[in-house]
Design a protein around this motif. Structure first.
Motif, short mmCIF file in Angstrom:
data_model
loop_
_atom_site.label_atom_id
_atom_site.label_comp_id
_atom_site.label_asym_id
_atom_site.label_seq_id
_atom_site.Cartn_x
_atom_site.Cartn_y
_atom_site.Cartn_z
N ALA A 46 -1.96 40.51 -103.21
CA ALA A 46 -1.42 41.69 -102.55
C ALA A 46 -2.44 42.82 -102.53
CB ALA A 46 -0.14 42.14 -103.24
N ASP A 47 -3.18 42.99 -103.63
CA ASP A 47 -4.23 44.02 -103.66
C ASP A 47 -5.34 43.71 -102.67
OD1 ASP A 47 -2.88 45.43 -105.58
OD2 ASP A 47 -4.04 44.64 -107.28
N GLU A 48 -5.71 42.43 -102.55
CA GLU A 48 -6.73 42.04 -101.58
C GLU A 48 -6.26 42.32 -100.15
OE1 GLU A 48 -7.92 38.03 -102.00
OE2 GLU A 48 -9.30 38.42 -103.66
N ALA A 49 -5.01 42.02 -99.86
CA ALA A 49 -4.48 42.27 -98.52
C ALA A 49 -4.44 43.76 -98.22
CB ALA A 49 -3.08 41.65 -98.37
N GLU A 50 -4.02 44.57 -99.18
CA GLU A 50 -3.98 46.01 -98.97
C GLU A 50 -5.39 46.58 -98.81
OE1 GLU A 50 -2.11 50.06 -101.01
OE2 GLU A 50 -2.01 48.13 -102.05
N GLY A 51 -6.33 46.10 -99.61
CA GLY A 51 -7.71 46.55 -99.46
C GLY A 51 -8.30 46.14 -98.13
N ALA A 52 -7.91 44.97 -97.62
CA ALA A 52 -8.40 44.53 -96.32
C ALA A 52 -7.90 45.43 -95.21
CB ALA A 52 -7.97 43.08 -96.07
N VAL A 53 -6.65 45.90 -95.32
CA VAL A 53 -6.12 46.81 -94.30
C VAL A 53 -6.93 48.10 -94.27
CG1 VAL A 53 -4.13 48.20 -93.64
CG2 VAL A 53 -3.79 45.86 -94.41
N HIS A 54 -7.25 48.64 -95.43
CA HIS A 54 -7.98 49.90 -95.49
C HIS A 54 -9.46 49.73 -95.09
CE1 HIS A 54 -4.86 52.47 -97.20
NE2 HIS A 54 -4.50 51.44 -97.96
N ALA A 55 -10.01 48.53 -95.26
CA ALA A 55 -11.41 48.32 -94.91
C ALA A 55 -11.60 47.81 -93.49
CB ALA A 55 -12.03 47.31 -95.89
N ALA A 56 -10.52 47.45 -92.81
CA ALA A 56 -10.65 46.78 -91.51
C ALA A 56 -11.29 47.68 -90.46
CB ALA A 56 -9.27 46.31 -91.04
N GLU A 57 -10.90 48.94 -90.39
CA GLU A 57 -11.41 49.80 -89.31
C GLU A 57 -12.92 49.94 -89.38
OE1 GLU A 57 -10.89 54.27 -87.38
OE2 GLU A 57 -10.09 53.84 -89.37
N ALA A 58 -13.47 50.17 -90.58
CA ALA A 58 -14.91 50.32 -90.72
C ALA A 58 -15.64 49.03 -90.34
CB ALA A 58 -15.28 50.72 -92.15
N LEU A 59 -15.09 47.89 -90.72
CA LEU A 59 -15.71 46.61 -90.35
C LEU A 59 -15.67 46.41 -88.84
CD1 LEU A 59 -14.23 44.28 -93.14
CD2 LEU A 59 -16.59 45.11 -92.96
N ILE A 60 -14.58 46.79 -88.21
CA ILE A 60 -14.45 46.61 -86.76
C ILE A 60 -15.38 47.55 -86.01
CG2 ILE A 60 -12.87 46.87 -84.81
CD1 ILE A 60 -10.63 46.01 -86.83
N ARG A 61 -15.45 48.82 -86.44
CA ARG A 61 -16.30 49.80 -85.77
C ARG A 61 -17.77 49.44 -85.85
NH1 ARG A 61 -13.36 53.19 -82.38
NH2 ARG A 61 -11.42 53.79 -83.42
N ALA A 62 -18.14 48.67 -86.88
CA ALA A 62 -19.53 48.21 -86.98
C ALA A 62 -19.87 47.18 -85.92
CB ALA A 62 -19.79 47.62 -88.37
N ARG A 95 -3.54 50.60 -90.87
CA ARG A 95 -3.30 49.42 -90.02
C ARG A 95 -3.30 49.81 -88.54
NH1 ARG A 95 1.36 46.89 -88.20
NH2 ARG A 95 2.64 48.47 -89.22
N MET A 96 -2.67 50.93 -88.21
CA MET A 96 -2.64 51.40 -86.82
C MET A 96 -4.04 51.76 -86.34
SD MET A 96 0.59 51.41 -85.69
CE MET A 96 0.82 52.72 -84.49
N ARG A 97 -4.83 52.42 -87.18
CA ARG A 97 -6.20 52.78 -86.80
C ARG A 97 -7.05 51.53 -86.59
NH1 ARG A 97 -5.60 56.56 -91.05
NH2 ARG A 97 -6.94 55.25 -92.36
N ALA A 98 -6.88 50.53 -87.44
CA ALA A 98 -7.67 49.31 -87.31
C ALA A 98 -7.31 48.56 -86.02
CB ALA A 98 -7.45 48.41 -88.52
N LEU A 99 -6.03 48.50 -85.68
CA LEU A 99 -5.63 47.82 -84.45
C LEU A 99 -6.15 48.56 -83.22
CD1 LEU A 99 -1.99 46.79 -85.40
CD2 LEU A 99 -3.83 45.23 -84.75
N ALA A 100 -6.09 49.89 -83.25
CA ALA A 100 -6.65 50.66 -82.13
C ALA A 100 -8.16 50.45 -82.03
CB ALA A 100 -6.33 52.14 -82.30
N ALA A 101 -8.83 50.33 -83.17
CA ALA A 101 -10.29 50.13 -83.16
C ALA A 101 -10.66 48.79 -82.54
CB ALA A 101 -10.84 50.23 -84.58
N VAL A 102 -9.96 47.72 -82.91
CA VAL A 102 -10.30 46.42 -82.35
C VAL A 102 -9.98 46.37 -80.86
CG1 VAL A 102 -8.09 45.29 -82.86
CG2 VAL A 102 -10.16 43.93 -82.80
N ALA A 103 -8.94 47.10 -80.43
CA ALA A 103 -8.62 47.15 -79.01
C ALA A 103 -9.67 47.93 -78.23
CB ALA A 103 -7.24 47.78 -78.80
#
Length: 283
Positions: A46-62, A95-103
């Protein structure tokens, strides 16, 4: 203030993935080949999944190369993460920011995948469908706000894309004439600025309007018919329930309904916003 700082410290200590593929695995809470059943607990996953949500936007923007291959899987994984967390609101916003970033980064892949996952897969409820529509509108606004690019500037930077400038086989085989002496160019940047400033104001430009149409408006229009049918069916059920209540006032009546009409109204509003953004971005 103390609670906000404590939440920020807890989020900062969460394990963060380094790649998008590991981010998708963490969101799905998938077990890797090298892991055993006792190597990680439910809390660790659960901690890994939550950390992935918070790290997703930066990974996508790269914008790494792997985003091309994992964009649809990333959209699906970000739409359905439900790890146990005491801080649901920060995770939902991330999560919303990461989805908008990938879009925004890969609209041609993530946009249709987002609409299909929200309205065709059957795995999203009305609340998630409303989230999808908000994400589509946010991504479209970001794409339309990007400055337009003059086509002549693109030709100067990337070379002309006309067929006349493409060398044929005969021209390739001809020997190039030798230059005598040294070719000198005086103030090339100043000449380039002078040439670009003399361009007419109504010169053709390349905008992102076609991305908004192809990635968001098109898939959404294709699914409006199903939304209308669902809203009509829900309205008929509501009318039948009200008629039965009038016939038998003592009958049990659970108020509700109309959620499909709410989703349809938000979809029409999002579509109108997309079309207005297309009109604004066009010269």
């Amino acid at each position: 203030a103390k609670a906000v700082r404590a939440t920020a410290r807890r989020i900062a200590r969460l394990p963060k993935p380094k790649t998008l593929s590991s981010c998708v695995d963490a969101l799905r809470q998938a077990r890797r080949a090298e892991e055993t059943s006792s190597s990680k607990s439910t809390i660790d996953r659960a901690d890994e999944a939550e950390g992935a949500v918070h790290a997703a936007e930066a990974l996508i923007r790269a914008a790494p190369e792997e985003i091309i291959g994992c964009a649809p899987a990333l959209v699906s994984a970000l739409l359905h993460p439900h790890p146990a967390t005491p801080d649901y609101e920060p995770m939902g916003a991330a999560r919303m920011r990461a989805l908008a970033a990938v879009a925004v980064i890969v609209p041609g892949l993530a946009g249709p995948a987002l609409v299909i996952e929200g309205f065709t897969s059957g795995r999203c409820d009305a609340g998630q469908q409303l989230e999808v529509l908000d994400i589509v509108a946010d991504a479209a606004r970001e794409l339309s706000s990007l400055p337009a690019v003059k086509r002549n500037l693109l030709r100067d930077e990337q070379g002309s894309d006309s067929e006349e400038d493409v060398p044929d086989e005969e021209s390739k085989s001809k020997p190039k004439p030798k230059k005598l002496g040294i070719e000198r160019r005086f103030a090339p940047k100043a000449l380039a600025r002078l040439r670009h400033n003399n361009v007419e104001k109504n010169a053709p430009t390349r905008t992102r309007a076609h991305l908004v149409v192809d990635a968001f408006a098109g898939p959404l229009i294709a699914r409006l018919g199903k939304l209308v049918q669902s809203a009509e069916k829900d309205a008929r059920k509501q009318q039948i329930a009200e008629m039965q209540l009038k016939k038998d006032p003592d009958a049990v009546h659970v108020p509700g309904g109309g959620i499909d009409a709410i989703v349809l109204g938000r979809a029409l509003g999002a579509l109108g916003e997309l079309l207005s953004l297309i009109h604004i971005s066009e010269p």
